[in-house]
Design an enzyme around this catalytic site. Sequence first.
Site, PDB file in Angstrom:
ATOM      1  N   LYS A 169      65.669  41.217  91.620  1.00 53.53           N
ATOM      2  CA  LYS A 169      66.955  41.891  91.438  1.00 53.53           C
ATOM      3  C   LYS A 169      67.263  42.663  92.721  1.00 53.53           C
ATOM      4  CE  LYS A 169      69.225  45.095  88.175  1.00 53.53           C
ATOM      5  NZ  LYS A 169      69.069  45.885  86.930  1.00 53.53           N
ATOM      6  N   SER A 199      72.358  44.789  83.127  1.00 49.55           N
ATOM      7  CA  SER A 199      72.794  44.653  84.492  1.00 49.55           C
ATOM      8  C   SER A 199      72.010  43.632  85.303  1.00 49.55           C
ATOM      9  CB  SER A 199      72.700  46.011  85.196  1.00 49.55           C
ATOM     10  OG  SER A 199      71.347  46.418  85.300  1.00 49.55           O
ATOM     11  N   SER A 220      68.885  46.679  80.362  1.00 49.73           N
ATOM     12  CA  SER A 220      69.249  45.725  81.415  1.00 49.73           C
ATOM     13  C   SER A 220      68.258  44.606  81.696  1.00 49.73           C
ATOM     14  CB  SER A 220      69.508  46.464  82.723  1.00 49.73           C
ATOM     15  OG  SER A 220      70.794  47.017  82.681  1.00 49.73           O
TER      16      SER A 220
HETATM   17  N1  GLN Z   1      74.362  48.613  80.030  1.00 48.50           N
HETATM   18  C1  GLN Z   1      73.795  49.920  80.178  1.00 48.50           C
HETATM   19  C2  GLN Z   1      74.621  50.691  81.177  1.00 48.50           C
HETATM   20  O1  GLN Z   1      75.631  50.238  81.519  1.00 48.50           O
HETATM   21  C3  GLN Z   1      72.357  49.807  80.602  1.00 48.50           C
HETATM   22  C4  GLN Z   1      72.196  49.428  81.995  1.00 48.50           C
HETATM   23  C5  GLN Z   1      70.773  49.341  82.464  1.00 48.50           C
HETATM   24  O2  GLN Z   1      69.828  49.225  81.657  1.00 48.50           O
HETATM   25  N2  GLN Z   1      70.596  49.433  83.770  1.00 48.50           N
HETATM   26  O3  GLN Z   1      74.286  51.734  81.625  1.00 48.50           O
END
Ligand code: GLN
Length: 492
Positions: free
Chosen positions: A78, A153, A177
């Site tokens: 990532k 994400s 995420s």
């Molecule tokens: N979707 C969640 C957010 O927007 C979690 C994101 C994540 O785990 N980095 O913050």
Amino acid sequence: MELYSLTIHELQEKLRAGEVTAAEILASVYQRIDRVEDKVHAYITLMRESAQAQAAAADAAIRSGDIRALTGIPIALKDIYCVQGFTTTCGSRILHNFVPPYDATVVAKLRDAGAVFTGKANMDEFAMGSSTETSYFGDTRNPWDLTRIPGGSSGGSAAAVAADECIAALGSDTGGSIRQPAALCGVVGLKPTYGRVSRFGLVAFASSLDQIGPFTKDVEDCAILMNVIAGYDPRESTSVNLEVPDYRSFLSRGIAGLRIGIPREYFIAGIDPEILTSVRQAIGTLEKAGAKCVDISLPHTEYCLAVYYIVAPAEASSNLARYDGVKYGFRSEEGRDLLDMYKRSRSAGFGDEVKKRIIIGTYVLSSGYYDAYYKKASQVRALIRRDFDEAFQKCDLIATPTSPTAAFHIGEKTDDPMQMYLSDIFTISANMAGIPGISIPCGFTGDGLPIGLQFLGGHFQEGTLIQAAAAYEKTAGMAALMARQKQAKMNF
Ligand code: GLN
């Protein structure tokens, strides 16, 4: 079978037997990337040449008898970890030109284990999102249906594994995420316990929640990657100095006798009925294999989302204060003075979702509001954690759906932040409590989209999660089902 479609453990056998070389494996993966990447867009940066050098080094090591845990295995990262000499953008314009001078600890560990890095995977900007649509570099498509999002994400990492554009990948999970995109892309994703994996060199989003973990094609590969990345790091103050078990030793322990908690608050109206049916069936399969199901309650579940959207933006607003255009990253050339340069750099460098979180975070931390928001949220967070402590008196692990829906269409939720935030309704609690969670495929919707089953465990019980996940995968015949579905649906 093409080499790119195999798992880490299958490729390792072939490498050890001398049937293939690391260079051949990499060539196969890149052949796949060349064929599908313009449709999927899983990557921000491809590392073709350095990967070739790493594969050549892996082949030389194999010839000299030095075979390590990941020798010659192509892995995607990532774009949130520092990799020396390669841009680490975090999906943001503000870091579009940032080339770190050092490796993150997880990257160094993979490197030492002999891995080959295919590239840096796409992600929501600063990991804020559930669909990979907030990336400055454009969205990633779900390989099961190119009109849909891959989740987020870490959507690029999940899509790259699902589309065979790498053999495995790493992501990060602050509120879901890793697990949510794993569910939506039909792969295995594990968020370890807070403190299990070093975050040195990970770009921080919300420091009390962030964890790094693997995306893999099956549970055995998940155990293999966890063996490499878990462990204490003196450079990371929240990493815990606790012995790391051999996660592979949990793979064949079976499910008999394990008590699985079914939290009533996670099986509610509003979940896609196909997902409920599939997850209930999976739990039935586990029961038939000898697990004991117990009803449990996690009474503060309804507050998780609200608490998260105070705690995470608060920490993000503080972490992201460092991006000011001075030492590295994007700088606006139009500033009249220092303050004006800061403002212009941040205004043009951050996207809308990130700005929204910075504003919310600054607000909830500001004097006069701190007690009402941040302090209150921290208190409720303690109650959420206590719910889990009490639940784990009654069960060894907890089973839930990973996500309330399967992959949705590109653009479907971009104008409705509440709907987007609800994507993580079942994953956020684990970050709140610091406990580990895994998502594994458990079936498909009528449209042929993957469905994820989540297991949550007590602190440092990743082994139990791997044990249950491996038992389910085997009993349900997941490998064969996945291969059939892939052939039918992913024919590009
Ligand atoms: N979707 C969640 C957010 O927007 C979690 C994101 C994540 O785990 N980095 O913050």
